[in-house]
Design an enzyme around this catalytic site. Structure first.
Site, PDB file in Angstrom:
ATOM      1  N   ASP A   2       0.811  -1.201   0.000  1.00 33.07           N
ATOM      2  CA  ASP A   2       0.000   0.000   0.000  1.00 33.07           C
ATOM      3  C   ASP A   2       0.854   1.264   0.000  1.00 33.07           C
ATOM      4  O   ASP A   2       1.919   1.292   0.610  1.00 33.07           O
ATOM      5  CB  ASP A   2      -0.908   0.001   1.231  1.00 33.07           C
ATOM      6  CG  ASP A   2      -2.195   0.774   0.998  1.00 33.07           C
ATOM      7  OD1 ASP A   2      -2.435   1.182  -0.139  1.00 33.07           O
ATOM      8  OD2 ASP A   2      -2.942   0.966   1.973  1.00 33.07           O
ATOM      9  N   GLY A   3       0.362   2.295  -0.661  1.00 33.65           N
ATOM     10  CA  GLY A   3       1.004   3.597  -0.602  1.00 33.65           C
ATOM     11  C   GLY A   3       1.554   4.108  -1.919  1.00 33.65           C
ATOM     12  O   GLY A   3       2.180   5.176  -1.959  1.00 33.65           O
ATOM     13  N   ASN A  50     -10.508  -3.341  -6.329  1.00 35.46           N
ATOM     14  CA  ASN A  50      -9.712  -2.405  -7.125  1.00 35.46           C
ATOM     15  C   ASN A  50     -10.292  -2.152  -8.518  1.00 35.46           C
ATOM     16  O   ASN A  50      -9.878  -1.196  -9.196  1.00 35.46           O
ATOM     17  CB  ASN A  50      -8.264  -2.897  -7.257  1.00 35.46           C
ATOM     18  CG  ASN A  50      -7.462  -2.754  -5.995  1.00 35.46           C
ATOM     19  OD1 ASN A  50      -6.489  -3.477  -5.756  1.00 35.46           O
ATOM     20  ND2 ASN A  50      -7.841  -1.817  -5.134  1.00 35.46           N
ATOM     21  N   TRP A  51     -11.246  -2.987  -8.936  1.00 35.62           N
ATOM     22  CA  TRP A  51     -11.901  -2.735 -10.211  1.00 35.62           C
ATOM     23  C   TRP A  51     -12.677  -1.420 -10.194  1.00 35.62           C
ATOM     24  O   TRP A  51     -13.050  -0.894 -11.243  1.00 35.62           O
ATOM     25  CB  TRP A  51     -12.842  -3.888 -10.565  1.00 35.62           C
ATOM     26  CG  TRP A  51     -12.136  -5.163 -10.910  1.00 35.62           C
ATOM     27  CD1 TRP A  51     -12.060  -6.294 -10.155  1.00 35.62           C
ATOM     28  CD2 TRP A  51     -11.414  -5.441 -12.112  1.00 35.62           C
ATOM     29  NE1 TRP A  51     -11.322  -7.267 -10.803  1.00 35.62           N
ATOM     30  CE2 TRP A  51     -10.925  -6.765 -12.011  1.00 35.62           C
ATOM     31  CE3 TRP A  51     -11.137  -4.711 -13.268  1.00 35.62           C
ATOM     32  CZ2 TRP A  51     -10.162  -7.358 -13.011  1.00 35.62           C
ATOM     33  CZ3 TRP A  51     -10.382  -5.307 -14.275  1.00 35.62           C
ATOM     34  CH2 TRP A  51      -9.909  -6.618 -14.141  1.00 35.62           C
TER      35      TRP A  51
END
Length: 229
Positions: A2-3, A50-51
Site C-alpha cells: 500500500d502507498g 480495485n476494479w
C-alpha cells in the site's frame, strides 16, 4: 503493498508513477524473503475492489503487471521460486495477461524453493463463498463439514495459515485479504510507503515477529505466576 498513490502524490507525479516505482520493491522483498528462509510469501497486488478505480489506472496496472511478469519470469525460475496467482477470475482481465500467469505457473511449477503467491483479482470473501459452493456441489453432508474439510475446498488448499501480515503505509485494514488464512496472523503496519519499502524494513518486521509471543488463544506458561504443563 500500500502507498503507491500517496508516494506519487508527494512528488507531484501521477499515480501511475507510484505503481511503476513499486516494481523495485517487489523484487527486493522477494529476494529478501528468499534469502531469509521464508518458505511462503504472498503479495496482494490487485483486489476485487480495485476494479472500482478509474479505468485508465486499471488498464495501466494490467499492462504493468504483464510487463513485470514477463521481465522477471527467468529470474524467479532461476531462483527456484514456485509462482502462483490467487484469484484471476474476472473476465475483464486481459486474456494475454491470464496466459502469462498460466505460463509462469507452468514454468515454475516444479520448483521447490520459496512459494510466491500473487493475489491478483483476489477477494477473501469470494474464496470463502467458492469453497462453500464446492462443498455443496460435492454433496458433503452438513454434519461432516469442519474446518479441515472446508479449508480443503479453498483455492490452493496446501497453502498454510498466514503467520505474518505486513501492510505498508500505516493503513490498518484487512481489506478482504485471505480472510480464512489470516485468522491467527500477527499484523504489522509500518508507516513506510510501499515504493520506499526495502529489504531492511522487511527484515525488521521479521525480527519483530520473532519476538512476539504467539498463544493462539491459550495462556503462556508461567503466566501470572502459575506453572502450567
Amino acid at each position: 503493498m500500500d502507498g503507491n498513490g500517496r508516494w506519487a502524490a508527494r512528488r507531484s507525479l501521477p499515480r501511475t508513477s507510484g505503481h511503476r516505482a513499486a516494481e523495485t520493491t517487489v523484487i527486493d522483498v522477494i529476494e529478501a524473503a528468499r534469502t531469509a528462509g521464508v518458505e511462503w510469501l504472498s503479495l496482494y497486488a490487485f483486489s476485487t475492489e480495485n476494479w472500482q478505480r478509474p479505468s485508465t489506472e486499471v488498464d495501466f496496472l494490467m499492462r504493468l503487471v504483464r510487463r513485470v511478469v514477463r521481465k522477471h519470469a527467468p529470474l524467479l525460475h532461476a531462483r527456484g521460486i514456485r509462482c502462483r496467482f490467487l484469484g484471476v477470475a474476472d473476465p475483464r482481465i486481459p486474456p494475454a495477461l491470464t496466459r502469462d500467469f498460466a505460463d509462469l505457473m507452468t514454468l515454475t511449477g516444479e520448483n521447490r524453493g520459496m512459494t510466491l503467491t500473487v493475489a491478483f483479482d483476489h477477494g477473501g470473501r469470494r474464496d470463502i463463498v467458492a469453497a462453500a459452493r464446492s462443498l455443496i456441489r460435492s454433496g458433503v453432508p452438513a454434519e461432516a463439514v469442519d474446518e479441515r474439510s472446508f479449508a480443503a475446498h479453498l483455492p490452493f488448499p496446501d497453502t498454510p495459515d498466514v503467520d505474518l501480515v505486513i501492510r505498508t503505509s500505516g493503513e490498518q485494514r484487512i481489506s478482504n485479504f485471505m480472510l480464512w488464512q489470516v485468522a491467527y496472523a500477527e499484523w504489522m503496519f509500518p508507516p513506510v510507503l510501499w515504493p520506499d519499502f526495502r529489504a531492511p524494513h522487511f527484515l525488521e518486521c521479521l525480527h519483530t515477529y520473532q519476538q512476539r509471543d504467539r498463544r493462539f488463544g491459550g495462556v503462556t506458561p508461567n503466566a501470572n505466576g502459575e506453572r502450567r504443563p
